[in-house]
Structures are given as structure tokens and as C-alpha cells.
Enzyme design. Structure first.
Site, PDB file in Angstrom:
ATOM      1  N   ASP A  61      20.175 -38.893 -40.052  1.00 58.65           N
ATOM      2  CA  ASP A  61      19.100 -37.943 -40.330  1.00 58.65           C
ATOM      3  C   ASP A  61      17.776 -38.702 -40.557  1.00 58.65           C
ATOM      4  O   ASP A  61      16.725 -38.336 -40.025  1.00 58.65           O
ATOM      5  CB  ASP A  61      19.486 -37.128 -41.576  1.00 58.65           C
ATOM      6  CG  ASP A  61      18.401 -36.163 -42.007  1.00 58.65           C
ATOM      7  OD1 ASP A  61      17.933 -35.385 -41.157  1.00 58.65           O
ATOM      8  OD2 ASP A  61      18.004 -36.186 -43.180  1.00 58.65           O
ATOM      9  N   GLU A 134      23.674 -36.016 -35.842  1.00 53.99           N
ATOM     10  CA  GLU A 134      23.049 -36.971 -36.773  1.00 53.99           C
ATOM     11  C   GLU A 134      23.986 -38.141 -37.091  1.00 53.99           C
ATOM     12  O   GLU A 134      23.548 -39.294 -37.161  1.00 53.99           O
ATOM     13  CB  GLU A 134      22.635 -36.250 -38.060  1.00 53.99           C
ATOM     14  CG  GLU A 134      21.465 -35.301 -37.833  1.00 53.99           C
ATOM     15  CD  GLU A 134      21.068 -34.515 -39.064  1.00 53.99           C
ATOM     16  OE1 GLU A 134      19.953 -33.973 -39.066  1.00 53.99           O
ATOM     17  OE2 GLU A 134      21.870 -34.422 -40.018  1.00 53.99           O
TER      18      GLU A 134
END
Length: 251
Positions: A61, A134
Site C-alpha cells: 500500500d 497491494e
């Protein structure tokens, strides 16, 4: 013997499929780390001792946000911070990343899910698809550092970053609707919400009104309160835009 052969064929098909996924990511990931990146917590819960991908997702992320920010900062030298932030939020949103998981990576079948999550369609849930994208970016970063991660992030997200740059009001329909309503001398948008459907699959309906007006401007549904409100705001914005143009022409 036949069983052994069958197992060998299966293994080879799995390897080919994994290679296709890596080709789409534009990078290599060691088999062990790839499995780690694809392991949802529901699967790890059913297989004690197996790590899930949440830490990798946390890392990915941050990498995704950095590379996206770097791209927007470079490509749009004249845009203020607020606009860049809106564009980045849209490009790395759950909606955008789950679309990348489906359309570019065809990721669903690769995700390791627990039985309950698998049975409830977890492989096609936006949140799980987004988190797994992610975690894969996190895995690429671990093996290849930021230079390698840049290659993967650019490959996955550049098209979305280019798209959000052309969307204007679509970056934030609710804000855009408020601005449009003020421009036309109308009241502040307000949203009336209704919820229907079973607990596990609720449908939210948002109806938009302006100020004290009784007649609604638009109504839309979504799988969350936010999505329903954004969809209703989008319809309302278009409706006001057309209305404003008509009035402009009439004058």
C-alpha cells in the site's frame, strides 16, 4: 502411475498459470513469497502456521502510494496538492484496484481463501482483490526494491492515473455537486439513505435533494453508503449541468 502423471500435469499447469500472473506483473517473485502474497487470512486461519498476506499488503500500500504520487507529481507539474491528492485517492481506491485485479491480472482464481470465504464468493470481492494487488506489490518490493516495484506499479496503475486526470468532477462527485449547486444558486445537497437486502449483501439507496426542495434530483444504489451517494451525486451533477445549459441558452 497415472495419478503421478496427473499430479505432474497439474503442477505444470499451475506453474504456467503462475508464470502468466508474473508476466502481467512484469516481475519475478520467488514461489514461496508468491504463495505468501496470495494467502488470505481466512486460508491461514484454516492452516495454522501459514502466514497471511496482511503485512505484505501494508507494505505494498505504501509503495503503491509513493510511486503513484511520484507519477502524478511529475506528469502534472501545474496542479495543486489538493487536486493531486484527489487523483491519487481515486487511482489507488478499492474500486480502481479491484478492477485492475479483474481486468489486467485475472487474479481471483489465484487467491488462497478459507472454505467459508471461498463459498461466499470471496475471490470476486472488491476488498479482497484490492488487498491482494497491494500484497503482490509488497512482495515485488521485497525482492526487487523500489526500482523493481516501480516497473510493476507503472504497468498496473498508469492507465488509471491517466484516466483520472481526464475525469474532472468524477474525482469527487459529491464535492462537484455542491459546487455546481452553489453556482446555480441552489441549496446544499442532502442525501436520504435507505438500506435493503440481507445483512451479508445489503443494498444502499441514496436520494439527493437540494436545500429545502421537496423534489429529489437523483436516486442511485450501491453496495455501500458511500458508493450509493457518489452514484447519486454523479447523476445529480449531470442533471444540474444540463439544466444549467438550458437556462443559459434560454437567456
Amino acid at each position: 502411475m497415472a495419478t503421478h502423471e496427473h499430479h505432474g500435469q497439474q503442477q505444470s499447469l499451475q506453474n504456467e498459470a503462475a508464470q502468466e500472473l508474473l508476466d502481467k506483473l512484469g516481475n519475478t517473485i520467488s514461489p514461496e513469497l508468491l504463495i505468501h502474497a496470495l494467502t488470505h487470512r481466512s486460508f491461514a486461519h484454516e492452516h495454522p502456521g501459514m502466514p497471511n498476506n496482511e503485512r505484505l499488503e501494508f507494505l505494498g500500500d505504501a509503495v503503491l502510494e509513493l510511486v503513484s504520487t511520484e507519477t502524478l507529481f511529475t506528469v502534472h507539474p501545474d496542479l495543486p496538492e489538493g487536486e493531486l491528492a484527489k487523483m491519487r485517492a481515486k487511482a489507488v481506491s478499492e474500486e480502481a484496484l479491484s478492477a485492475i485485479a479483474r481486468d489486467i491480472l485475472q487474479l481471483g482464481p489465484f487467491i488462497l481463501l478459507g472454505n467459508g470465504e471461498k463459498d461466499s464468493g470471496g475471490a470476486d470481492k472488491d476488498s479482497i482483490l484490492c488487498d491482494t494487488v497491494e500484497s503482490l506489490i509488497g512482495a515485488v518490493f521485497l525482492e526487487h526494491g523500489i526500482e523493481g516495484a516501480r516497473i510493476t506499479v507503472h504497468r498496473l496503475v498508469d492507465a488509471t492515473l491517466a484516466e483520472v486526470a481526464t475525469e474532472g468532477p468524477a474525482l469527487d462527485w459529491k464535492t462537484s455537486l455542491t459546487v455546481k449547486a452553489h453556482e446555480l444558486g441552489r441549496g446544499e445537497p442532502r442525501y436520504r439513505m435507505q438500506v435493503s437486502g440481507p445483512e451479508y449483501q445489503q443494498i444502499f439507496t441514496a436520494t439527493v435533494f437540494l436545500g429545502e426542495e421537496e423534489n429529489s434530483l437523483a436516486e442511485a444504489q450501491g453496495s455501500s453508503k458511500r458508493k450509493a451517494q457518489l452514484a447519486a451525486a454523479q447523476q445529480a451533477w449531470h442533471s444540474l449541468s444540463e439544466h444549467g445549459q438550458e437556462h443559459g441558452e434560454a437567456r
